[in-house]
Enzyme design. Structure first.
Site, short mmCIF file in Angstrom:
data_model
loop_
_atom_site.label_atom_id
_atom_site.label_comp_id
_atom_site.label_asym_id
_atom_site.label_seq_id
_atom_site.Cartn_x
_atom_site.Cartn_y
_atom_site.Cartn_z
N LYS A 180 11.68 45.64 81.82
CA LYS A 180 11.64 44.64 80.76
C LYS A 180 12.01 43.26 81.30
O LYS A 180 13.12 43.05 81.79
CB LYS A 180 12.64 44.99 79.64
CG LYS A 180 12.44 44.07 78.42
CD LYS A 180 13.59 44.12 77.43
CE LYS A 180 14.70 43.16 77.78
NZ LYS A 180 14.32 41.74 77.71
N GLY A 222 21.39 40.08 85.49
CA GLY A 222 21.63 39.22 84.34
C GLY A 222 23.09 38.81 84.29
O GLY A 222 23.76 38.79 85.33
N SER A 223 23.57 38.52 83.10
CA SER A 223 24.92 37.99 82.97
C SER A 223 25.97 39.09 83.14
O SER A 223 25.71 40.27 82.89
CB SER A 223 25.08 37.33 81.61
OG SER A 223 24.84 38.28 80.60
N THR A 224 27.15 38.68 83.57
CA THR A 224 28.26 39.62 83.75
C THR A 224 28.61 40.28 82.42
O THR A 224 28.88 41.48 82.36
CB THR A 224 29.47 38.87 84.33
OG1 THR A 224 29.10 38.43 85.65
CG2 THR A 224 30.69 39.76 84.43
N GLY A 243 26.08 42.91 81.67
CA GLY A 243 26.28 43.95 82.69
C GLY A 243 27.44 44.87 82.33
O GLY A 243 27.35 46.09 82.46
N GLU A 298 23.29 43.24 89.32
CA GLU A 298 23.32 41.92 89.98
C GLU A 298 23.72 40.93 88.91
O GLU A 298 22.92 40.61 88.03
CB GLU A 298 21.93 41.56 90.52
CG GLU A 298 21.36 42.54 91.53
CD GLU A 298 21.92 42.38 92.92
OE1 GLU A 298 22.88 41.60 93.10
OE2 GLU A 298 21.41 43.05 93.83
N CYS A 334 21.89 32.54 90.23
CA CYS A 334 23.16 33.26 90.20
C CYS A 334 24.02 32.91 91.42
O CYS A 334 25.24 32.89 91.34
CB CYS A 334 22.90 34.75 90.17
SG CYS A 334 21.69 35.23 91.40
N GLU A 358 30.86 30.44 85.07
CA GLU A 358 29.47 30.22 85.47
C GLU A 358 28.77 29.37 84.42
O GLU A 358 28.76 29.69 83.24
CB GLU A 358 28.75 31.56 85.61
CG GLU A 358 27.33 31.37 86.12
CD GLU A 358 26.56 32.68 86.23
OE1 GLU A 358 26.59 33.46 85.29
OE2 GLU A 358 25.93 32.88 87.29
#
Ligand code: NAD
Ligand code: MN
Length: 489
Positions: A194, A246-248, A251, A268, A302, A399
């Protein structure tokens, strides 16, 4: 001291005439369907969402939104093709398909680059010179591994995992799809991927390429939709592994959801990289590296070098050179070949970035921005830097994922190692110095997955990429990128 330094003016802004890439050759559809079992299918949800061009807010096309039933169809197709033929396809044959995909990407490179820029807002120069060539290179590289897994893992009987769910972000849409799909196919898995909702179009173009390459039906399924569609992939019981970039925050949510299952994962996630300049560094080169490190792709990277640490003795000089160089950057139409800085990917991301810029001002840091005219429509943020920043400032800790640099100083190596490691992230770092010994000292002590020396943001399919701590786990790229897709005895 500062009064003694003359303006350098080594980079003047040149007034090039516009050089717009032509979009006429693009064959865009009005409506994009889901790619399931080798065919483009209307979503059972009957729902579509708009993909827009962030540089002018125009709608490019409508994209299907997959619901639970659509996700289930995609997973079933992937399972069926895995069991019935892909897991039995000789590795050499698998390699041929992957090579074919790589070659078709090369053939369609121009079209893909224009589409990437149109849908995502990044400068055409980057899509053309970085995203698309690297996507092709990734398929070429992993095609080479497909029939050599027994050499990669001698006496360990490597076996595919089965069906993998792959969820990717909007900052390098086609490249991220390549990073995910190429190693999965090389190792004999089947895929449900996706893309991010704001940048689905090149992934759907890749689906057409996969069709053209005659990859057996169901080996790769590409379904579109927002985060909720991603959640449905994550929670589908017949998925063996989730590969997420994607974002922490997301995740962590995914890790919680799969913690009570046997699903494997690679994550990641975010970063807050330190880019470190020592007084003995080649300074002009370092400045160029800092610019590339944070303003490349509008800072939607990132591993962006979003924290700059400069040794005190060269601080004034570096700052001067940096501001000079910033003034020469061209912000504007991403389709213009002269553009250095394109559009911010979405309205939402722009408001996140602007919010951080306000926070930086309120925290008492000093702001410097490129003064330039911004287009009236679309999402734009001029290259920004903050000085007078301390370790506790949010702009130095969190971030931002935009073109915003936080500059700090240091005196000794020990001090900068402590400062650089003072972050929950650990994805990447950069070191600028003339001394090899200093490079090796720092690379062994900085807690980051990727460390560049006297360069920045360089990628290669043979080199593993990934983070420590809250930047995630698992590696993509290189030999290391194979094992997360294999059961190894
Ligand atoms: P995001 O986490 O919001 O979204 C990433 C993807 O996950 C999208 O496809 C999205 O639709 C999907 N998603 C959202 N919520 C979900 C959920 N609950 N379950 C499953 N899927 C869900 O991130 P983003 O805003 O698209 O991307 C920016 C972030 O990605 C930054 O934090 C950046 O550092 C990170 N990133 C990391 C790398 C890396 O390699 N480490 C590379 C690129 C981007
Ligand atoms: Mn878009």
């Amino acid at each position: 001291m500062s009064s003694k330094i003359k303006p350098l003016k080594y980079h003047e802004k040149l007034n090039f005439s516009p050089s717009l890439e032509n979009t006429d050759s693009l064959s865009l559809k009005k409506e994009y369907q889901l790619f399931i079992n080798g065919r483009f299918q209307k979503p059972l949800s009957n729902k579509y969402f708009a993909s827009i061009n962030p540089a002018n807010e125009n709608k490019i096309a409508m994209v299907a939104q997959a619901n639970e039933k659509d996700v289930d169809l995609a997973v079933k197709a992937a399972r069926n093709s895995y069991e019935s033929h892909w897991s039995k396809t000789p590795p050499k044959e698998r390699a041929k398909y992957i090579y074919r995909i790589a070659r078709i990407i090369q053939e369609k490179a121009k079209e893909l680059a224009i589409l990437e820029t149109l849908d995502g807002g990044k400068p055409i120069r980057e899509s053309r010179d970085i995203d698309i060539p690297l996507a092709a290179a990734h398929f070429f590289y992993y095609a080479g591994w497909a029939d050599k897994l027994d050499y990669a893992f001698p006496n360990r009987n490597p076996k595919p995992l089965g069906v993998v769910g792959q969820i990717i972000p909007w900052n390098f849409p086609l490249m991220m799809a390549a990073w995910k799909i190429a190693p999965a196919l090389a190792t004999g898995n089947t895929v449900v991927l996706k893309p991010a909702e704001s940048t689905s179009l090149t992934a759907l173009k890749l689906a057409e390429i996969i069709q053209e390459a005659d990859l057996p039906d169901g080996v790769v399924n590409i379904i579109t939709g927002p985060g909720s569609t991603g959640e449905m992939i994550v929670n589908h019981p017949d998925i063996d592994k989730i590969a997420f970039t994607g974002s922490t925050e997301v995740g962590k949510t995914i890790m919680r959801s799969i913690s009570s299952t046997s699903k494997k994962s690679t994550m990641e996630l975010g970063g807050k990289a330190a880019n470190i300049i020592f007084e003995d560094a080649p300074l002009d080169q370092a400045v160029e590296g800092v610019i590339n490190g944070i303003y490349f792709n509008q800072g939607h990277v990132c591993c962006a070098g979003s924290r700059l640490f400069v040794q005190e003795s060269v601080y004034e000089l570096i700052l001067r050179k940096l501001k000079d160089r910033m003034q020469s950057l061209v912000v504007g139409d991403p389709l213009d070949k002269n553009t250095d800085i394109g559009a911010i990917n979405s309205k939402q991301q722009l408001s996140t970035i602007n919010n951080y810029i306000d926070i930086g001002k309120k925290e008492g840091a000093d702001i410097f921005q490129l003064s330039c005219d911004l287009p009236a429509k679309g999402y734009w943020c001029p290259p920004t830097l903050f000085t007078n920043v301390s370790q506790s400032h949010r702009i130095a800790k969190e971030e931002i994922f935009g073109p915003v640099l936080a500059v700090q100083t240091f005196r000794t190596t020990e001090e900068v190692i402590t400062k650089a490691n003072n972050t929950p992230f650990g994805l990447s770092a950069g070191v600028w110095t003339d001394k090899g010994s200093k490079v090796f000292n720092l690379t062994s002590k900085l807690r980051a997955g990727v460390i560049w020396a006297n360069t920045y943001n360089k990628f290669d399919p043979t080199s593993p990429f990934g983070g420590y701590k809250e930047s995630g786990h698992g590696r993509e790229g290189g030999l290391h990128g194979l094992s997360p897709y294999l059961n190894i005895e």
